[in-house]
Design an enzyme around this catalytic site. Structure first.
Site, PDB file in Angstrom:
ATOM      1  N   HIS A 152       0.838  -1.206   0.000  1.00  0.00           N
ATOM      2  CA  HIS A 152       0.000   0.000   0.000  1.00  0.00           C
ATOM      3  C   HIS A 152       0.872   1.256   0.000  1.00  0.00           C
ATOM      4  CE1 HIS A 152      -3.434   2.592   1.441  1.00  0.00           C
ATOM      5  NE2 HIS A 152      -2.405   3.263   1.939  1.00  0.00           N
ATOM      6  N   GLU A 153       1.856   1.295   0.896  1.00  0.00           N
ATOM      7  CA  GLU A 153       2.720   2.479   0.977  1.00  0.00           C
ATOM      8  C   GLU A 153       3.582   2.638  -0.273  1.00  0.00           C
ATOM      9  OE1 GLU A 153       2.073   4.628   3.058  1.00  0.00           O
ATOM     10  OE2 GLU A 153       0.780   3.374   4.292  1.00  0.00           O
ATOM     11  N   GLU A 209      -6.113   6.735  -1.524  1.00  0.00           N
ATOM     12  CA  GLU A 209      -6.127   5.559  -0.655  1.00  0.00           C
ATOM     13  C   GLU A 209      -6.711   4.350  -1.371  1.00  0.00           C
ATOM     14  OE1 GLU A 209      -4.620   5.244   2.238  1.00  0.00           O
ATOM     15  OE2 GLU A 209      -3.960   7.327   2.003  1.00  0.00           O
TER      16      GLU A 209
END
Length: 309
Positions: A152-153, A209
């Site tokens: 995700h990061e 996101e």
């Protein structure tokens, strides 16, 4: 034939639309300041923005100081956020490097840990990135879930989210300095005068996101990404540090309103289950003549910046 992988070259989002939105937002702020100050005779808005010079000076000011803030944000985070940087041979750093290779990024970010149950990425660009994972997550999550968090990061790194959000934050802060606000009232000053830009930035924060969740799922699986999100959201209440840096974090404000920094957990899970963003990720497919891909290998780097003083 090798399994298809994400085409990281086509994940990158340009900073220009974000910058342009910030410029228009600053003009809207100047006009708004003129409108609300005129009835009480302050003349503040007219002095600051109704003349051509103000409409030119404010975006220039915001751009210059916004870019300056970008260049300092990674090192500032290390100094101010209680981060412990890891050496290149640390197991967590090695896992980050492996996922970097899987994503096809030609970079090697700094890797750090913090005492908060969250994660984030920061830096001016992919070559200046810092990936931070909270120690509580390492103790409570499975290896696959940790990989989903890291993925995700790294999605934020590949998408250029760090630069877009960092520029927005520095740009907005510089405007309240320009208009004479002190550090203690910057947040209120931004919302009072440049609320158009603030709402735009929050919308960008929520949308990014979804994309980062999709990339985390693509590097692991939907089930792993969903499980990781559930554990983070069901964990302890965010600390004061997490709340003050909500726009950076994997878990932020998620009230379901336009003032949220993040989508709600149910919104994120629904997007993953429906593959709303997963289906839109660019896939690199090898030609039949290309050799099968070798297993992921940690990229070699001669100079590791955080190993030096």
């Amino acid at each position: 034939m090798a399994e298809p992988k994400l085409d990281s070259r086509n994940l990158h989002h340009s900073t220009f639309p974000t910058w342009l939105g910030l410029v228009f937002g600053s003009w809207a702020g100047l006009i708004w300041a003129s409108v609300i100050s005129a009835p009480i005779g302050i003349g503040f808005g007219i002095a600051a923005g109704s003349a051509f010079g103000g409409f030119l000076a404010v975006p220039i000011w915001g751009t210059v100081f916004g870019l300056m803030g970008l260049g300092r944000q990674r090192d500032a985070a290390v100094r101010q956020h209680g981060i412990t940087l890891l050496q290149e041979n640390d197991p967590l750093a090695q896992r980050v490097y492996r996922l970097v290779a899987d994503l096809g990024l030609r970079t090697r970010p700094w890797v750090g840990v913090m005492p908060h149950a969250n994660a984030y990425a920061i830096g001016a660009n992919a070559d200046n990135a810092l990936v931070v994972v909270g120690q509580p997550l390492l103790k409570t999550m499975s290896e696959a879930e940790i990989d989903a968090i890291i993925g995700h990061e790294l999605g934020h790194v590949a998408n250029n989210d760090m630069r877009r959000m960092g520029l927005a934050r520095s740009f907005q802060n510089s405007l309240v300095w320009y208009l004479g606000f002190s550090n203690t009232v910057q947040t209120w000053g931004r919302w009072f005068l440049t609320w158009v830009s603030e709402l735009m930035v929050l919308g960008l924060s929520r949308k990014r996101e979804y994309w980062a969740d999709a990339i985390g799922a693509a590097l692991t699986s939907k089930a792993d990404m969903i499980a990781a999100l559930r554990k983070i959201h069901e964990g302890p209440a965010p600390s004061d540090f997490e709340l003050s840096n909500a726009r950076l974090m994997l878990r932020g404000f998620s009230s379901g309103s336009m003032f949220s920094t993040h989508p709600t957990l149910s919104e994120r899970v629904s997007a993953l289950e429906a593959e709303t963003y997963l289906r839109q990720l660019p896939i690199r497919r090898k030609a039949a003549s290309e050799p099968l891909a070798a297993p992921s290998v940690v990229p070699k780097v001669e100079d590791i910046a955080y190993a030096k003083k």
